[in-house]
Design a protein around this motif. Structure first.
Motif, PDB file in Angstrom:
ATOM      1  N   GLU A 140      33.979  54.440 -50.061  1.00 23.00           N
ATOM      2  CA  GLU A 140      32.750  54.683 -49.298  1.00 23.00           C
ATOM      3  C   GLU A 140      31.715  55.400 -50.155  1.00 23.00           C
ATOM      4  O   GLU A 140      30.513  55.090 -50.094  1.00 23.00           O
ATOM      5  N   GLN A 141      32.164  56.355 -50.969  1.00 23.50           N
ATOM      6  CA  GLN A 141      31.236  57.060 -51.862  1.00 23.50           C
ATOM      7  C   GLN A 141      30.652  56.090 -52.889  1.00 23.50           C
ATOM      8  O   GLN A 141      29.449  56.112 -53.168  1.00 23.50           O
ATOM      9  N   GLN A 142      31.526  55.227 -53.449  1.00 22.81           N
ATOM     10  CA  GLN A 142      31.024  54.240 -54.402  1.00 22.81           C
ATOM     11  C   GLN A 142      30.048  53.280 -53.734  1.00 22.81           C
ATOM     12  O   GLN A 142      29.029  52.902 -54.328  1.00 22.81           O
ATOM     13  N   LEU A 143      30.372  52.886 -52.492  1.00 26.90           N
ATOM     14  CA  LEU A 143      29.471  51.995 -51.763  1.00 26.90           C
ATOM     15  C   LEU A 143      28.120  52.656 -51.522  1.00 26.90           C
ATOM     16  O   LEU A 143      27.067  52.028 -51.692  1.00 26.90           O
ATOM     17  N   GLN A 144      28.136  53.927 -51.139  1.00 25.86           N
ATOM     18  CA  GLN A 144      26.883  54.646 -50.932  1.00 25.86           C
ATOM     19  C   GLN A 144      26.086  54.733 -52.229  1.00 25.86           C
ATOM     20  O   GLN A 144      24.864  54.575 -52.247  1.00 25.86           O
ATOM     21  N   GLN A 145      26.796  54.971 -53.357  1.00 28.73           N
ATOM     22  CA  GLN A 145      26.113  55.048 -54.642  1.00 28.73           C
ATOM     23  C   GLN A 145      25.505  53.701 -55.013  1.00 28.73           C
ATOM     24  O   GLN A 145      24.362  53.628 -55.477  1.00 28.73           O
ATOM     25  N   LEU A 146      26.292  52.619 -54.790  1.00 28.52           N
ATOM     26  CA  LEU A 146      25.766  51.281 -55.089  1.00 28.52           C
ATOM     27  C   LEU A 146      24.585  50.937 -54.191  1.00 28.52           C
ATOM     28  O   LEU A 146      23.604  50.330 -54.646  1.00 28.52           O
ATOM     29  N   GLN A 147      24.665  51.323 -52.923  1.00 29.01           N
ATOM     30  CA  GLN A 147      23.545  51.077 -52.020  1.00 29.01           C
ATOM     31  C   GLN A 147      22.314  51.849 -52.461  1.00 29.01           C
ATOM     32  O   GLN A 147      21.186  51.345 -52.397  1.00 29.01           O
ATOM     33  N   SER A 148      22.530  53.070 -52.929  1.00 29.52           N
ATOM     34  CA  SER A 148      21.410  53.864 -53.426  1.00 29.52           C
ATOM     35  C   SER A 148      20.798  53.219 -54.659  1.00 29.52           C
ATOM     36  O   SER A 148      19.565  53.126 -54.784  1.00 29.52           O
ATOM     37  N   GLU A 149      21.670  52.753 -55.587  1.00 28.92           N
ATOM     38  CA  GLU A 149      21.161  52.080 -56.786  1.00 28.92           C
ATOM     39  C   GLU A 149      20.448  50.788 -56.425  1.00 28.92           C
ATOM     40  O   GLU A 149      19.419  50.455 -57.017  1.00 28.92           O
ATOM     41  N   LEU A 150      21.008  50.058 -55.433  1.00 27.35           N
ATOM     42  CA  LEU A 150      20.361  48.822 -55.000  1.00 27.35           C
ATOM     43  C   LEU A 150      18.983  49.105 -54.414  1.00 27.35           C
ATOM     44  O   LEU A 150      18.007  48.400 -54.702  1.00 27.35           O
ATOM     45  N   THR A 151      18.890  50.131 -53.601  1.00 25.94           N
ATOM     46  CA  THR A 151      17.600  50.493 -53.012  1.00 25.94           C
ATOM     47  C   THR A 151      16.596  50.874 -54.093  1.00 25.94           C
ATOM     48  O   THR A 151      15.420  50.472 -54.056  1.00 25.94           O
ATOM     49  N   GLU A 152      17.081  51.636 -55.084  1.00 20.20           N
ATOM     50  CA  GLU A 152      16.196  52.038 -56.188  1.00 20.20           C
ATOM     51  C   GLU A 152      15.743  50.822 -56.988  1.00 20.20           C
ATOM     52  O   GLU A 152      14.557  50.715 -57.341  1.00 20.20           O
ATOM     53  N   GLN A 153      16.686  49.893 -57.264  1.00 19.12           N
ATOM     54  CA  GLN A 153      16.328  48.692 -58.011  1.00 19.12           C
ATOM     55  C   GLN A 153      15.358  47.820 -57.223  1.00 19.12           C
ATOM     56  O   GLN A 153      14.423  47.237 -57.786  1.00 19.12           O
ATOM     57  N   GLN A 154      15.589  47.712 -55.908  1.00 20.91           N
ATOM     58  CA  GLN A 154      14.665  46.934 -55.075  1.00 20.91           C
ATOM     59  C   GLN A 154      13.279  47.546 -55.094  1.00 20.91           C
ATOM     60  O   GLN A 154      12.272  46.831 -55.108  1.00 20.91           O
ATOM     61  N   SER A 155      13.220  48.872 -55.106  1.00 15.03           N
ATOM     62  CA  SER A 155      11.927  49.545 -55.179  1.00 15.03           C
ATOM     63  C   SER A 155      11.239  49.249 -56.505  1.00 15.03           C
ATOM     64  O   SER A 155      10.033  48.971 -56.549  1.00 15.03           O
ATOM     65  N   LYS A 156      12.032  49.276 -57.607  1.00 15.84           N
ATOM     66  CA  LYS A 156      11.460  48.948 -58.913  1.00 15.84           C
ATOM     67  C   LYS A 156      10.987  47.502 -58.949  1.00 15.84           C
ATOM     68  O   LYS A 156       9.912  47.214 -59.487  1.00 15.84           O
TER      69      LYS A 156
END
Length: 310
Positions: free
Chosen positions: A113-129
């Protein structure tokens, strides 16, 4: 003991029977194990007397008689219970192992779950970029389209200026702007043909209006035509006629003129000359390469350059 004696006083027993019953009651109360194995041994008569006259034993028998069917098989239940008791340690071990595995699974799940949250955070950041880059690309594309439109407008404006300049400029300037070598050979500034200004036109008129420049122009055109085995072009003929017209502005009473013999007429050596690439023989004019020049009295300044045929 007194209770048993009082309870049995109403029964018609002999003194000896009563004594024996008291003795048995006493041993029963003491839970004496020698009751069935001691001396004197328990006889059938003793057992009958206990069953008939001993209240505690009768109470036990009544309780057994009134127990439910399931309680009558208490030995089986006890055996089953003993089996379950013996198997309990193994079940507890399995339970502890399962709890340990469950704890490990919970830990692994929390880590995932922690890894999933981290990946979701990275995905959100990448989508923003990506969104930022897409906006930048759209802006750059719009800017490029704007610049291209401005460039096309500038090109169109430049072409319009060029066309307008050519329309306003004199035909001679247009001809010389396309033939810089001829402009140089005539002694004109090589840049005068590329710029449509009044000063350039004045310089061109001042040079070409002189009779020597007119004759020089005729000689240059003759040399070109003979080198290239061709007749003078329309632009070259127009340039010669314009130069002669500018010269005649000062000689309106005695103008010079171009003359061009007709094809098919007889060749006249006094008024025409054969071009270098013309057959040396022939008495008929086949084509005119360059018109001649003569004065107002008909005197030849330059013979017409022609091609003859037999």
């Amino acid at each position: 003991m007194p209770d048993h004696q009082e309870e049995n006083t109403f029964v018609h027993l002999t003194a000896e029977e009563q004594k024996r019953l008291d003795e048995l009651s006493h041993n029963w109360a003491k839970e004496d194990k020698s009751l069935f194995s001691g001396s004197p041994k328990l006889s059938v008569f003793d057992l009958k007397m206990l069953l008939l006259h001993f209240a505690p034993l009768k109470s036990v028998i009544q309780q057994i008689a009134h127990q439910p069917l399931t309680e009558k098989y208490s030995h089986t239940d006890v055996d089953r219970s003993l089996t379950e008791v013996h198997s309990e340690p193994t079940a507890l071990v399995d339970l502890h192992a399962f709890e340990h595995q469950l704890s490990q699974a919970h830990g692994a799940n929390n880590q995932l779950e922690q890894q999933l949250q981290q990946l979701q955070s990275e995905l959100t950041e990448q989508q923003s970029k990506n969104l930022t880059l897409e906006n930048a690309l759209k802006s750059a594309t719009a800017k490029q389209q704007q610049l291209e439109a401005q460039y096309q407008q500038a090109q169109q404006a430049q072409q319009a200026v060029k066309v307008a300049s050519q329309a306003l400029s004199h035909p001679v300037q247009n001809i010389l702007s396309q033939d810089l070598s001829l402009s140089v050979d005539l002694g004109l500034n090589a840049s005068c043909g590329t710029e449509s200004s009044s000063s350039d036109l004045i310089s061109t008129v001042a040079v070409l209006s002189q009779l020597d420049s007119v004759k020089r122009l005729w000689d240059l055109l003759k040399e070109r035509c003979e080198q290239q085995d061709r007749a003078a072009s329309q632009a070259e003929a127009q340039l010669l006629a314009t130069a002669l017209g500018w010269h005649n502005l000062n000689w309106q009473q005695k103008p010079y003129q171009l003359f061009e013999p007709k094809t098919g007429q007889s060749f006249d050596f006094n008024q025409q000359q054969r071009a270098a690439f013309s057959p040396p023989m022939g008495e008929t004019i086949k084509a005119v390469v360059l018109p001649g020049i003569r004065d107002h009295a008909g005197r030849l300044l330059k013979k017409a350059l022609v091609i003859t045929t037999p």
